[in-house]
Scaffold this motif. Structure first.
Motif, mmCIF file in Angstrom:
data_model
loop_
_atom_site.group_PDB
_atom_site.id
_atom_site.type_symbol
_atom_site.label_atom_id
_atom_site.label_comp_id
_atom_site.label_asym_id
_atom_site.label_seq_id
_atom_site.Cartn_x
_atom_site.Cartn_y
_atom_site.Cartn_z
ATOM 1 N N SER A 144 0.833 -1.210 0.000
ATOM 2 C CA SER A 144 0.000 0.000 0.000
ATOM 3 C C SER A 144 0.864 1.256 0.000
ATOM 4 O O SER A 144 0.567 2.230 -0.707
ATOM 5 N N VAL A 145 1.929 1.233 0.787
ATOM 6 C CA VAL A 145 2.844 2.380 0.826
ATOM 7 C C VAL A 145 3.495 2.592 -0.539
ATOM 8 O O VAL A 145 3.539 3.717 -1.066
ATOM 9 N N LEU A 146 3.990 1.503 -1.131
ATOM 10 C CA LEU A 146 4.626 1.594 -2.448
ATOM 11 C C LEU A 146 3.636 2.073 -3.510
ATOM 12 O O LEU A 146 3.953 2.945 -4.328
ATOM 13 N N ASP A 147 2.434 1.494 -3.483
ATOM 14 C CA ASP A 147 1.406 1.884 -4.458
ATOM 15 C C ASP A 147 1.013 3.345 -4.291
ATOM 16 O O ASP A 147 0.756 4.053 -5.273
ATOM 17 N N GLY A 148 0.953 3.793 -3.051
ATOM 18 C CA GLY A 148 0.585 5.189 -2.797
ATOM 19 C C GLY A 148 1.576 6.152 -3.420
ATOM 20 O O GLY A 148 1.188 7.139 -4.056
#
Length: 249
Positions: A144-148
């Motif tokens: 989720s952090v990477l995608d954000g």
């Protein structure tokens, strides 16, 4: 499912930040951001692509998957789905070029590429299985952090269609989470490696598109993922045939 919603929210928030940032910069800086997003995407794709275990599986799956996707025109179908979502949520304006011809909206293009980026890869599968079977959300939260952060660059360079890729995450990742108990026994380390390698090759294609080097219809290669899965599942049969032929001679 809670982890899937977190992933969707991360993409939505990242997209909003990217769109806000894009409105405050010049066209020249937008080009810089798009080039940076392209380079980052290529590097990410190469890192994933080189995790393959069997280059024959990778090669054949890309060839066969690309042919199958082209026959059914998968890329245009997904891009049109994005355009239909745009019509549903927005009053779509028809843009025109200098010669008066209609210009296709970039909404569907952004939706397509962002959806491919966020849904292809081992973290999607592993994270969904960990969340569904063990209630362990570590992988999904990391994803989720990477995608954000990637959503920030994609939204800034390609537009609002990026935010609606959260729908693709919700459907695909949510389905994997729900079906994780059934699918988990079939997902081996080799299968994850081959899926990651094949998905990485498609992410490289997205990067090439962002850099404007060539227009590749990336989604036409999505069937490659299913084909490489079939290759891995059928490998025991391949080995049996190989041993049988070897024993004959």
């Amino acid at each position: 499912m809670p982890a899937v919603f977190v992933n969707c929210v991360a993409v939505i928030v990242g997209s909003i930040i990217g769109l806000t940032f894009a409105k405050k910069i010049s066209g020249k800086m937008t080009t810089v951001i798009q080039d940076a997003a392209g380079i980052i995407t290529v590097i990410l794709g190469l890192q994933m692509a080189f995790q393959f275990k069997n280059v024959i599986y990778l090669s054949l799956s890309l060839f066969l998957g690309g042919i199958l996707g082209t026959v059914i025109d998968l890329d245009n179908k997904i891009e049109n789905l994005g355009d239909n979502i745009e019509k549903l949520f927005f009053k779509k304006k028809v843009e025109q070029s200098a010669d008066g011809t209609a210009v296709k909206s970039s909404f569907g293009y952004a939706f397509l590429n962002a959806s491919c980026l966020f849904c292809v890869g081992a973290m999607t599968i592993l994270g969904s299985f960990d969340a569904g079977i063990r209630n362990d959300y570590t992988v999904i939260f990391t994803k989720s952090v990477l995608d954000g952060f990637m959503a920030i660059t994609f939204a800034a360079s390609m537009g609002i269609g990026t935010i609606f890729s959260a729908l693709a995450i919700l459907v695909y990742q949510g389905a994997l989470t729900i079906l994780s108990t059934f699918l988990q026994p079939y997902v081996t380390e080799q299968m994850l490696a081959e899926i990651t390698g094949c998905g990485g090759a498609m992410i490289v294609m997205i990067g090439i598109n962002l850099l404007g080097l060539k227009k590749i219809k990336t989604a036409n290669y999505l069937p490659s993922i299913l084909i490489v899965v079939l290759f891995v599942l059928c490998e025991p049969g391949f080995m049996y045939i190989k041993d049988f032929i070897t024993n004959l001679f």
